[in-house]
Design a protein around this motif. Structure first.
Motif, PDB file in Angstrom:
ATOM      1  N   HIS A 185      -9.758  -2.009  -2.096  1.00 46.90           N
ATOM      2  CA  HIS A 185      -8.300  -2.063  -1.967  1.00 46.90           C
ATOM      3  C   HIS A 185      -7.735  -0.818  -1.286  1.00 46.90           C
ATOM      4  O   HIS A 185      -6.523  -0.656  -1.212  1.00 46.90           O
ATOM      5  CB  HIS A 185      -7.674  -2.295  -3.333  1.00 46.90           C
ATOM      6  CG  HIS A 185      -8.251  -3.490  -4.027  1.00 46.90           C
ATOM      7  ND1 HIS A 185      -8.129  -4.767  -3.520  1.00 46.90           N
ATOM      8  CD2 HIS A 185      -9.033  -3.605  -5.136  1.00 46.90           C
ATOM      9  CE1 HIS A 185      -8.775  -5.621  -4.304  1.00 46.90           C
ATOM     10  NE2 HIS A 185      -9.335  -4.937  -5.287  1.00 46.90           N
TER      11      HIS A 185
ATOM     12  N   SER B 251      -3.718  -0.173  -2.347  1.00 50.69           N
ATOM     13  CA  SER B 251      -2.872  -1.231  -2.886  1.00 50.69           C
ATOM     14  C   SER B 251      -3.206  -1.427  -4.359  1.00 50.69           C
ATOM     15  O   SER B 251      -4.199  -2.074  -4.704  1.00 50.69           O
ATOM     16  CB  SER B 251      -3.071  -2.554  -2.128  1.00 50.69           C
ATOM     17  OG  SER B 251      -2.351  -3.595  -2.769  1.00 50.69           O
TER      18      SER B 251
ATOM     19  N   GLN C 107      -2.951  -5.264  -5.198  1.00 49.56           N
ATOM     20  CA  GLN C 107      -4.115  -6.097  -4.898  1.00 49.56           C
ATOM     21  C   GLN C 107      -5.251  -5.799  -5.870  1.00 49.56           C
ATOM     22  O   GLN C 107      -5.966  -6.722  -6.286  1.00 49.56           O
ATOM     23  CB  GLN C 107      -4.562  -5.873  -3.453  1.00 49.56           C
ATOM     24  CG  GLN C 107      -5.627  -6.850  -3.005  1.00 49.56           C
ATOM     25  CD  GLN C 107      -5.883  -6.808  -1.517  1.00 49.56           C
ATOM     26  OE1 GLN C 107      -5.089  -7.281  -0.731  1.00 49.56           O
ATOM     27  NE2 GLN C 107      -7.007  -6.208  -1.133  1.00 49.56           N
ATOM     28  N   ALA C 108      -5.435  -4.533  -6.239  1.00 49.04           N
ATOM     29  CA  ALA C 108      -6.465  -4.188  -7.221  1.00 49.04           C
ATOM     30  C   ALA C 108      -6.175  -4.858  -8.558  1.00 49.04           C
ATOM     31  O   ALA C 108      -7.099  -5.345  -9.238  1.00 49.04           O
ATOM     32  CB  ALA C 108      -6.536  -2.672  -7.399  1.00 49.04           C
TER      33      ALA C 108
ATOM     34  N   THR D 284       0.821  -1.217   0.000  1.00 49.30           N
ATOM     35  CA  THR D 284       0.000   0.000   0.000  1.00 49.30           C
ATOM     36  C   THR D 284       0.852   1.263   0.000  1.00 49.30           C
ATOM     37  O   THR D 284       1.972   1.283   0.500  1.00 49.30           O
ATOM     38  CB  THR D 284      -0.938   0.044   1.222  1.00 49.30           C
ATOM     39  OG1 THR D 284      -0.149   0.119   2.415  1.00 49.30           O
ATOM     40  CG2 THR D 284      -1.835  -1.172   1.263  1.00 49.30           C
TER      41      THR D 284
ATOM     42  N   MET E  84      -4.387  -5.698   4.918  1.00 46.41           N
ATOM     43  CA  MET E  84      -5.334  -4.664   4.535  1.00 46.41           C
ATOM     44  C   MET E  84      -6.365  -4.433   5.637  1.00 46.41           C
ATOM     45  O   MET E  84      -6.784  -5.372   6.319  1.00 46.41           O
ATOM     46  CB  MET E  84      -6.037  -5.057   3.238  1.00 46.41           C
ATOM     47  CG  MET E  84      -5.081  -5.293   2.069  1.00 46.41           C
ATOM     48  SD  MET E  84      -4.246  -3.799   1.509  1.00 46.41           S
ATOM     49  CE  MET E  84      -5.609  -2.957   0.711  1.00 46.41           C
TER      50      MET E  84
END
Length: 769
Positions: free
Chosen positions: A376, A395, A398-399, A313, A341
């Protein structure tokens, strides 16, 4: 030497409008400047002092001004090899205002050269580094004085604010200050070079800084978390492209098999089978240290660290008025940078505001809170360093996983990521994860891993280091927190034989070899404290009373005036005069051993109680935070000596102490990065490009493999850092095996497969079954 102030007048680029390529190249010639070294006569050599280097004037390749230049031959595998450029009176750049150091350089070696340059003067120093590609002549520069020189935007280094084809040198360490106008010394050097390297430098000058691009920090990141302003190989342009790449890779992984010579746990199936205990252990075999897998096969730990979401992140510049997101449980055992997260509720996001507009303006395409990819977003309650203490994060990695693999049910893309990561690691030939593997991998029974714990809390501390203050291991609260943290790790591992061992804490500031001030910094600080308040100080007093019959004896030995035991107990500053007798240094060394031994004893005993079948992997020392005394203390309690070593290659000169230590050892972190995929900072060691990263990875691992004490090496890290800096401390490095769009770097994968195919034969091939 004649240092002329040279004025060159041209029309300002500002009035000429958008610069052409020719104008961009000449930007350094259109500015007011001071010539320092042209290397046109031998008299200039008197102002140059070398250390572990050969240098001479040359008229061959690399001359960019006049007829001569300076040729430097840097020594192989030296801690530092280079030159100091000095002047009796120094150099005064006051007339330039904000200015840069500029020089031309040509690398005559057949591989890239990692060059460090530092400028020293009244007000401190500015240190930068660059990659000088093989066989190329280029101009290099960096600011020595300027408004934004030390301005922290949450990135370890920013995009270049100047429009120029010259190479801007990268921030080495941290930004600091606004620079200075009076220079006393300029240093060019390399550290631990993989081979002897030759560099030619010419036309060293100070140049008034050109006009900055006012938008150099605006709209720099696209919706995929990539550099928005440059094109490069592997850049993702659409969701469709991302999905197509994923599908192609999944087809290849579906038919991939682990390397044929591997045992169930990744050991050498074709080698001798030793005693299997059901867990990993160590053994010295034919003069080489080795890990032994649970079935008794020789095991070499080659891995990748930090395969997790916790450091993916980056701060968005937004924050929330709702204080609930900032609550901290005082009994929490997980530091902020290791947390995953954090889901943000609608009640929280309703209170959002732009806390740092300049930061928020860096991004193009951040999703709205009602967007499908808004899950995210996360929150960081504190950062270790940087201009943002806390705030909203995002992040991109992650997206992009959700974009790549879709979402059949909540979080399904994360399970897919786990399986793909394991498939990749086995396909690439790795035998384990490194430190900080996500707990998602612990139960897979496909890849060995290392667990990790931190001892955090409100215990008493001593001298503050780079990552924070050092713990007082004699404080009962430290002992309690150690047991508590290791208990949590034990609950996570559950006696799993796939867990090789446990790393506790990381890169602590134990002291630095060199001056006594730095070598014994912890106990020097302890001596200043009141024994009634500092448990470690109380132990030091016990040691001194046992060794000396009176304070007068101590005063004579240390040559420090101490009038009573009470004065000593209350606190004294032995570093005040900077004079250290041999007796004082002997006592400081013993105090350091006493201190460090207690730390390792506490951790060892907690691990022995909670996780008796798993190896104690140590604390992952660093070159800047490790002393002989602390190594000696650790030796009694750790199973494997771990050290993070960020250099071009392992070399030999830095490891003479291993023979005395005689413990199995492991490299906990190393990496190389480049800037050809849009990154503003490559990482700690600078490669020329992605192909060079692969070459350097393979060379480093080959050197580790040859050393009889090392039982493995772990690359840091699996995923590139966010290019706007990870929220913890702003690291924005190109150091991943995969990009932030989860696309593997082909050159890194190729190098890994080539090395791993013959790894066991080269390491243990001479050992008979």
């Amino acid at each position: 030497m004649n240092y002329k102030l040279q004025f060159v007048f041209f029309f300002s680029l500002y009035f000429l409008g958008s610069p052409s390529n020719a104008q961009i190249k000449s930007v350094w010639n259109t500015q007011k400047q001071i010539s320092l070294f042209g290397f046109e006569n031998k008299k200039e050599l008197k102002s140059i002092k070398g250390f572990d280097i050969a240098f001479e004037l040359t008229q061959d390749k690399g001359v960019t001004k006049g007829t001569k230049a300076l040729k430097l031959v840097f020594a192989e595998d030296e801690k530092s090899s280079g030159i100091d450029l000095k002047s009796k009176t120094g150099w005064d750049a006051t007339s330039l205002g904000d200015y840069c150091l500029v020089f031309d350089a040509t690398n005559l070696t057949d591989i890239a050269l990692h060059l460090n340059v530092s400028v020293h003067g009244k007000g401190g120093w500015v240190s930068r580094f660059a990659n000088v590609p093989a066989g190329v002549t280029k101009t290099y520069f960096f600011e020595v004085k300027g408004e934004y020189l030390g301005k922290d935007h949450g990135l370890r280094d920013d995009p270049s604010p100047f429009k120029t084809n010259a190479t801007r040198m990268i921030v080495k360490g941290r930004k600091s200050g606004r620079g200075f106008s009076k220079i006393s010394q300029i240093k060019f050097y390399v550290t631990a070079a993989a081979k002897e390297k030759t560099l030619v430098i010419d036309n060293v000058r100070l140049v008034k800084s050109p006009k900055k691009d006012p938008n150099y920090l605006t709209a720099i990141v696209d919706k995929y978390g990539q550099n928005n302003k440059v094109d490069f190989n592997l850049k993702i342009k659409s969701d469709e492209q991302l999905k197509a790449l994923a599908e192609k890779e999944l087809r290849a992984l579906a038919i991939s098999q682990p390397m044929a010579d591997r045992s169930k746990f990744g050991g050498w199936k074709n080698g001798p089978q030793l005693k299997g205990t059901g867990y990993f252990r160590t053994e010295k075999v034919s003069g080489k240290w080795a890990l032994v897998d649970p079935e008794g096969y020789l095991f070499y730990s080659t891995g990748i660290a930090n395969a997790r979401m916790a450091n993916t992140t980056t701060f968005t510049g937004m924050d929330f008025k709702d204080d609930s997101v900032r609550y901290k449980d005082p009994e929490d055992v997980t530091p902020e940078d290791s947390k995953g997260m954090v889901a943000l509720s609608k009640e929280v996001t309703k209170t959002a505001f732009k806390a740092y507009p300049w930061r928020n303006n860096m991004f193009v395409g951040l999703p709205k809170y009602d967007d499908p990819l808004a899950n995210h977003y996360s929150y960081r309650r504190e950062s270790h360093m940087g201009p943002i203490e806390h705030g909203e994060t995002y992040s991109f990695y992650q997206a992009n996983l959700e974009r790549r693999y879709g979402e059949q049910y909540p979080g399904s893309y994360l399970l897919k990521w786990r399986d793909v990561t394991l498939d990749r690691m086995l396909d690439w030939g790795f035998t384990s994860f490194g430190n900080w593997a996500a707990e998602d991998f612990y139960g897979s029974k496909r890849m060995p891993y290392y667990a990790n714990g931190w001892i955090i809390g409100e215990y008493k501390t001593l001298s503050k280091g780079y990552w924070g203050a050092m713990p007082d291991p004699y404080d009962p609260e430290f002992v309690r927190r150690a047991k508590q943290s290791i208990g949590v790790v034990a609950d996570q591992v559950k006696g799993n034989p796939w867990c090789v061992g446990v790393f506790i804490d990381n890169e602590k500031s134990w002291g630095r070899e060199g001056s006594p001030d730095q070598r014994y910094i912890i106990v020097i600080d302890a001596l200043k404290k009141d024994a009634k308040e500092s448990p470690t100080k109380a132990e030091i007093i016990k040691y001194l009373k046992k060794k000396y019959t009176s304070v007068k004896q101590i005063s004579r030995a240390w040559k420090k005036k101490i009038d009573s035991w009470e004065t000593l107990e209350k606190g004294i500053a032995v570093d005040k005069s900077k004079k250290y007798t041999s007796k004082l240094q002997e006592d400081l060394a013993q105090m350091t051993i006493i201190y460090a031994s207690e730390y390792f004893r506490v951790v060892h005993n907690a691990l022995e109680e909670k996780m008796p079948n798993h190896l104690y992997m140590g604390v992952r020392f660093t070159t800047w935070g490790m002393t002989p005394e602390v190594r000696e203390a650790a030796k009694k309690y750790i199973d494997v000596f771990s050290v993070n070593f960020y250099r071009e290659t392992l070399g030999k000169n830095s490891w003479n102490f291993l023979a005395k230590l005689d413990k199995p050892s492991i490299i906990g972190e190393f990496h190389f990065g480049a800037t050809d995929t849009g990154f503003f900072h490559p990482g700690i060691v600078y490669a020329a490009d992605q192909k060079d990263r692969g070459r350097m990875w393979k060379k480093y691992n080959e050197d580790v493999l040859e050393n009889p004490y090392f039982v493995g090496a772990h690359w840091f890290q699996y995923i590139d850092s966010p290019i706007t800096g990870r929220a913890h401390d702003g690291e924005n490095y190109n150091v991943g095996f995969v990009t932030n769009t989860d696309v593997p770097y082909p050159d890194m994968v190729k190098a890994a497969k080539e090395f791993h195919r013959t790894m066991y034969q080269k390491r243990y091939g001479s050992i008979k079954k």
